[in-house]
Motif scaffolding. Structure first.
Motif, PDB file in Angstrom:
ATOM      1  N   LEU A 161       0.828  -1.203   0.000  1.00 13.55           N
ATOM      2  CA  LEU A 161       0.000   0.000   0.000  1.00 13.55           C
ATOM      3  C   LEU A 161       0.862   1.253   0.000  1.00 13.55           C
ATOM      4  CD1 LEU A 161      -2.703   1.451   0.223  1.00 13.55           C
ATOM      5  CD2 LEU A 161      -2.673   1.012   2.688  1.00 13.55           C
ATOM      6  N   VAL A 162       1.884   1.290   0.856  1.00 13.08           N
ATOM      7  CA  VAL A 162       2.796   2.443   0.892  1.00 13.08           C
ATOM      8  C   VAL A 162       3.550   2.566  -0.428  1.00 13.08           C
ATOM      9  CG1 VAL A 162       4.835   3.419   2.018  1.00 13.08           C
ATOM     10  CG2 VAL A 162       3.054   2.351   3.394  1.00 13.08           C
ATOM     11  N   ALA A 163       4.050   1.437  -0.933  1.00  9.13           N
ATOM     12  CA  ALA A 163       4.848   1.459  -2.167  1.00  9.13           C
ATOM     13  C   ALA A 163       4.024   1.941  -3.357  1.00  9.13           C
ATOM     14  CB  ALA A 163       5.413   0.067  -2.447  1.00  9.13           C
ATOM     15  N   LEU A 164       2.809   1.432  -3.506  1.00  6.87           N
ATOM     16  CA  LEU A 164       1.980   1.824  -4.637  1.00  6.87           C
ATOM     17  C   LEU A 164       1.560   3.293  -4.548  1.00  6.87           C
ATOM     18  CD1 LEU A 164      -0.357  -1.258  -5.253  1.00  6.87           C
ATOM     19  CD2 LEU A 164       1.474  -0.406  -6.711  1.00  6.87           C
ATOM     20  N   GLN A 165       1.228   3.752  -3.329  1.00  3.64           N
ATOM     21  CA  GLN A 165       0.872   5.162  -3.189  1.00  3.64           C
ATOM     22  C   GLN A 165       2.032   6.061  -3.584  1.00  3.64           C
ATOM     23  OE1 GLN A 165      -1.427   4.872   0.942  1.00  3.64           O
ATOM     24  NE2 GLN A 165      -1.601   6.898   0.062  1.00  3.64           N
ATOM     25  N   ALA A 166       3.231   5.729  -3.101  1.00  2.00           N
ATOM     26  CA  ALA A 166       4.401   6.538  -3.434  1.00  2.00           C
ATOM     27  C   ALA A 166       4.673   6.499  -4.933  1.00  2.00           C
ATOM     28  CB  ALA A 166       5.622   6.050  -2.650  1.00  2.00           C
ATOM     29  N   PHE A 167       4.556   5.311  -5.534  1.00  2.00           N
ATOM     30  CA  PHE A 167       4.823   5.194  -6.969  1.00  2.00           C
ATOM     31  C   PHE A 167       3.807   5.979  -7.788  1.00  2.00           C
ATOM     32  CE2 PHE A 167       3.613   3.063 -10.940  1.00  2.00           C
ATOM     33  CZ  PHE A 167       4.782   3.252 -11.660  1.00  2.00           C
ATOM     34  N   VAL A 168       2.526   5.881  -7.412  1.00  2.00           N
ATOM     35  CA  VAL A 168       1.473   6.539  -8.186  1.00  2.00           C
ATOM     36  C   VAL A 168       1.643   8.050  -8.185  1.00  2.00           C
ATOM     37  CG1 VAL A 168      -1.002   7.030  -8.222  1.00  2.00           C
ATOM     38  CG2 VAL A 168      -0.211   4.674  -8.023  1.00  2.00           C
ATOM     39  N   ILE A 169       1.923   8.638  -7.008  1.00  2.00           N
ATOM     40  CA  ILE A 169       2.023  10.099  -6.959  1.00  2.00           C
ATOM     41  C   ILE A 169       3.353  10.584  -7.531  1.00  2.00           C
ATOM     42  CG2 ILE A 169       2.890  10.175  -4.591  1.00  2.00           C
ATOM     43  CD1 ILE A 169       0.527  12.671  -6.334  1.00  2.00           C
ATOM     44  N   VAL A 170       4.460   9.907  -7.212  1.00  2.00           N
ATOM     45  CA  VAL A 170       5.757  10.321  -7.768  1.00  2.00           C
ATOM     46  C   VAL A 170       5.775  10.081  -9.271  1.00  2.00           C
ATOM     47  CG1 VAL A 170       8.239   9.865  -7.766  1.00  2.00           C
ATOM     48  CG2 VAL A 170       7.005   9.976  -5.606  1.00  2.00           C
ATOM     49  N   GLY A 171       5.220   8.957  -9.704  1.00  2.00           N
ATOM     50  CA  GLY A 171       5.151   8.686 -11.139  1.00  2.00           C
ATOM     51  C   GLY A 171       4.303   9.701 -11.873  1.00  2.00           C
ATOM     52  N   GLY A 172       3.208  10.169 -11.234  1.00  2.00           N
ATOM     53  CA  GLY A 172       2.373  11.182 -11.865  1.00  2.00           C
ATOM     54  C   GLY A 172       3.058  12.526 -11.957  1.00  2.00           C
ATOM     55  N   VAL A 173       3.741  12.937 -10.886  1.00  2.00           N
ATOM     56  CA  VAL A 173       4.421  14.236 -10.878  1.00  2.00           C
ATOM     57  C   VAL A 173       5.574  14.255 -11.874  1.00  2.00           C
ATOM     58  CG1 VAL A 173       5.842  15.778  -9.456  1.00  2.00           C
ATOM     59  CG2 VAL A 173       3.738  14.808  -8.533  1.00  2.00           C
ATOM     60  N   THR A 174       6.261  13.134 -12.025  1.00  2.00           N
ATOM     61  CA  THR A 174       7.400  13.062 -12.952  1.00  2.00           C
ATOM     62  C   THR A 174       6.993  12.622 -14.357  1.00  2.00           C
ATOM     63  OG1 THR A 174       7.880  10.814 -12.165  1.00  2.00           O
ATOM     64  CG2 THR A 174       9.054  12.635 -11.103  1.00  2.00           C
ATOM     65  N   ARG A 175       5.681  12.452 -14.583  1.00  2.00           N
ATOM     66  CA  ARG A 175       5.116  12.111 -15.891  1.00  2.00           C
ATOM     67  C   ARG A 175       5.506  10.713 -16.369  1.00  2.00           C
ATOM     68  NH1 ARG A 175       6.053  16.197 -20.433  1.00  2.00           N
ATOM     69  NH2 ARG A 175       4.450  14.930 -21.448  1.00  2.00           N
ATOM     70  N   ILE A 176       5.723   9.804 -15.440  1.00  2.00           N
ATOM     71  CA  ILE A 176       5.902   8.407 -15.826  1.00  2.00           C
ATOM     72  C   ILE A 176       4.545   7.785 -16.140  1.00  2.00           C
ATOM     73  CG2 ILE A 176       6.651   6.130 -15.013  1.00  2.00           C
ATOM     74  CD1 ILE A 176       8.776   7.524 -13.359  1.00  2.00           C
ATOM     75  N   ILE A 177       3.531   8.192 -15.383  1.00  2.00           N
ATOM     76  CA  ILE A 177       2.163   7.735 -15.580  1.00  2.00           C
ATOM     77  C   ILE A 177       1.259   8.956 -15.467  1.00  2.00           C
ATOM     78  CG2 ILE A 177       2.584   5.411 -14.686  1.00  2.00           C
ATOM     79  CD1 ILE A 177       1.368   6.315 -12.043  1.00  2.00           C
ATOM     80  N   PRO A 178      -0.014   8.852 -15.888  1.00  2.00           N
ATOM     81  CA  PRO A 178      -0.929   9.987 -15.706  1.00  2.00           C
ATOM     82  C   PRO A 178      -1.087  10.332 -14.231  1.00  2.00           C
ATOM     83  CG  PRO A 178      -1.837   8.428 -17.282  1.00  2.00           C
ATOM     84  CD  PRO A 178      -0.627   7.772 -16.685  1.00  2.00           C
ATOM     85  N   LEU A 179      -1.238  11.602 -13.950  1.00  2.00           N
ATOM     86  CA  LEU A 179      -1.340  12.076 -12.575  1.00  2.00           C
ATOM     87  C   LEU A 179      -2.682  11.679 -11.965  1.00  2.00           C
ATOM     88  CD1 LEU A 179       0.079  13.871 -10.406  1.00  2.00           C
ATOM     89  CD2 LEU A 179      -1.290  15.765 -11.293  1.00  2.00           C
ATOM     90  N   THR A 180      -2.639  11.231 -10.703  1.00  2.00           N
ATOM     91  CA  THR A 180      -3.852  10.908  -9.957  1.00  2.00           C
ATOM     92  C   THR A 180      -3.822  11.644  -8.626  1.00  2.00           C
ATOM     93  OG1 THR A 180      -2.864   8.980  -8.877  1.00  2.00           O
ATOM     94  CG2 THR A 180      -3.929   8.611 -11.005  1.00  2.00           C
ATOM     95  N   GLY A 181      -4.939  11.597  -7.916  1.00  2.00           N
ATOM     96  CA  GLY A 181      -5.052  12.373  -6.692  1.00  2.00           C
ATOM     97  C   GLY A 181      -4.655  11.629  -5.435  1.00  2.00           C
ATOM     98  N   VAL A 182      -3.628  10.795  -5.476  1.00  2.00           N
ATOM     99  CA  VAL A 182      -3.174  10.058  -4.307  1.00  2.00           C
ATOM    100  C   VAL A 182      -2.135  10.891  -3.563  1.00  2.00           C
ATOM    101  CG1 VAL A 182      -2.029   7.949  -3.520  1.00  2.00           C
ATOM    102  CG2 VAL A 182      -3.616   7.858  -5.441  1.00  2.00           C
ATOM    103  N   THR A 183      -2.209  10.893  -2.235  1.00  2.00           N
ATOM    104  CA  THR A 183      -1.247  11.659  -1.444  1.00  2.00           C
ATOM    105  C   THR A 183       0.054  10.877  -1.257  1.00  2.00           C
ATOM    106  OG1 THR A 183      -2.219  10.784   0.589  1.00  2.00           O
ATOM    107  CG2 THR A 183      -3.019  12.917  -0.178  1.00  2.00           C
ATOM    108  N   LEU A 184       1.142  11.607  -1.028  1.00  2.00           N
ATOM    109  CA  LEU A 184       2.433  10.989  -0.760  1.00  2.00           C
ATOM    110  C   LEU A 184       2.468  10.592   0.711  1.00  2.00           C
ATOM    111  CD1 LEU A 184       5.101  10.310  -2.176  1.00  2.00           C
ATOM    112  CD2 LEU A 184       5.968  12.537  -1.461  1.00  2.00           C
ATOM    113  N   PRO A 185       2.567   9.297   1.025  1.00  2.00           N
ATOM    114  CA  PRO A 185       2.438   8.838   2.417  1.00  2.00           C
ATOM    115  C   PRO A 185       3.408   9.529   3.369  1.00  2.00           C
ATOM    116  CG  PRO A 185       2.440   6.973   0.911  1.00  2.00           C
ATOM    117  CD  PRO A 185       2.790   8.178   0.091  1.00  2.00           C
TER     118      PRO A 185
END
Length: 446
Positions: free
Chosen positions: A383-407
């Motif tokens: 859960l921690v890993a995916l949240q961090a990946f989703v938000i960091v990946g979105g900010v760095t444009r690896i994936i589309p940005l989503t509204g998940v907070t950085l844990p």
């Protein structure tokens, strides 16, 4: 990583010295970052120095005492690693807004209390295994609460918030933790059925079609979240956690492949049906397009890219950059603000802290003596890993940005408190059950 029941030798109480050393280091880094941000912002020691330094010192010391008293065999680096993330996040929030910092400090206190209560109340992680469907139902209610008319609120295109009188919060944050507990219990009970493979497709061995029902159910639930709440990040998060935990429980790589196929299909369906998802993808692909860079949405991600680029290798320094130009810098885009003022080195340090925290959590799972504890630790770490990946990946444009907070880092009470509860559960699994003589000496039931 097939889960089996193991009989582990009793773990001895960890040495006090590493726990104190790591906690003191976390305290120094947290207060130090806050002081540097104050000097960078105003050129002087912050007027609130005594207040916030006392909060951090007393809070971290109290958490350490709770760990030593009720989880004496816990990994000594788990809490301090999260504490550094909390401190760095607070320093950046203080640099962005003193008002938000005051609110965040309050939530840090509440989160630390929730952490201590989790460690104290949950004397044995396996006690949660007895409430499988009660916890699952409560988690489902919390996930769907924002869609209830009258109390649910839509903010930035996603229906995640609940407003009851003056109290506004995101129930899904604690719902995520409850869903992980439910999945750990459910998969522990059903893993033998899910391990059976009676058919083959190429190199993949698959279980009977009726046993694929949980995968399809989880996929349908993730699509329902996307449809009802219009939240791509949460949909990805829940489905990803389920697939990883299912793989760990059964050891069948086929579930990973099936999960990936279903995720791609679900993402495509979401893109076809929702303008909100299409906009996120368009922003991801064309954030720096000169014709769109000043449009709402496009400008947010563009400013984040400009900010991180201006940070360079070592950053502008805390309080010396212009992260206020980045919309939602204290929540969705706090990693971009960190990248601007701490540079590539600071951003890498944040990612390494997550690597340590997640790695420690997975190691806790590997060492756990029973299947439920293993799946619980793996699920919480994922859960921690995916949240961090989703938000960091979105900010760095690896994936589309989503509204998940950085844990532990982003501003927000719901997220911070739920992550402290998550951390408390990891600490409990790491330490193992509180021995009967330890419970007696602390006033618990023998």
């Amino acid at each position: 990583a097939h889960v089996v029941n193991r009989v582990a030798a009793p773990r001895s109480r960890t040495s006090l010295a590493p726990s104190i050393a790591f906690t003191v280091l976390a305290l120094v880094l947290s207060i130090g970052a806050y002081v540097i941000a104050g000097y960078g912002k105003r050129g002087q020691l912050p007027a609130t120095f005594v207040l916030y330094a006392t909060i951090f010192a007393a809070g971290y010391a109290g958490a350490l005492l709770a760990i030593r008293a009720f989880a004496p065999r816990a990994d000594p680096a788990l809490f301090p690693t999260a504490a550094v993330l909390v401190g760095l996040g607070f320093a950046m929030i203080f640099r962005l807004s003193g008002g938000l910092a005051a609110e965040q400090a309050t939530w840090i206190v509440v989160g630390l209390i929730a952490f201590a209560l989790t460690v104290i109340v949950v004397r044995d992680a396996r006690m949660l295994d007895a409430y499988t469907y009660t916890i699952g139902l409560l988690g489902l209610v919390l996930l769907l609460l924002p869609v209830v008319p009258g109390i649910g609120q839509t903010i930035n295109g996603a229906r995640l918030w609940v407003q009851i009188g003056p109290l506004g919060f995101q129930p899904a944050e604690i719902g995520k933790v409850l869903v992980v507990i439910f999945l750990a219990s459910y998969l522990t009970q059903k893993r033998e059925l899910l391990q059976v493979a009676t058919s083959r497709i190429g190199p993949l061995r698959l279980p009977p079609a009726k046993h694929l029902g949980p995968v399809l159910l989880a996929w349908g639930a993730s699509l329902a979240i996307l449809f009802l709440q219009r939240d791509l990040g949460a949909s990805l998060l829940y489905f990803g956690i389920f697939v990883v935990m299912l793989w760990v429980a059964t050891g069948r790589a086929a579930y990973l492949v099936i999960g990936l196929i279903l995720f791609v299909a679900g993402a495509y369906i979401g893109w076809l049906l929702f303008d909100h998802v299409q906009l996120r993808v368009d922003i991801w692909l064309h954030a720096l397009d000169p014709a769109k860079v000043f449009d709402q949405g496009f400008g947010q991600l563009a400013q984040a890219q400009f900010g991180m680029a201006s940070g360079g290798l070592v950053g502008t320094g805390l309080g010396q950059g212009s992260p206020g130009l980045i919309p939602f810098a204290s929540t969705d885009f706090i990693f971009a603000a960190i990248g601007e003022e701490l540079g590539l080195l600071g951003s890498t340090a944040i990612l390494l802290l997550y690597l340590v925290l997640v790695g420690k959590g997975l190691r806790v799972g590997l060492r756990a003596p029973d299947a439920f504890s293993t799946l619980l630790a793996v699920g919480l770490s994922t859960l921690v890993a995916l949240q961090a990946f989703v938000i960091v990946g979105g900010v760095t444009r690896i994936i589309p940005l989503t509204g998940v907070t950085l844990p532990f880092v982003s501003y927000g009470g719901s997220s911070l408190v739920s992550n402290f509860v998550l951390l408390g559960l990891l600490v409990r699994v790491s330490s193992g059950p509180l021995a009967p003589r330890e419970r007696t000496s602390r006033g618990g039931a023998a």
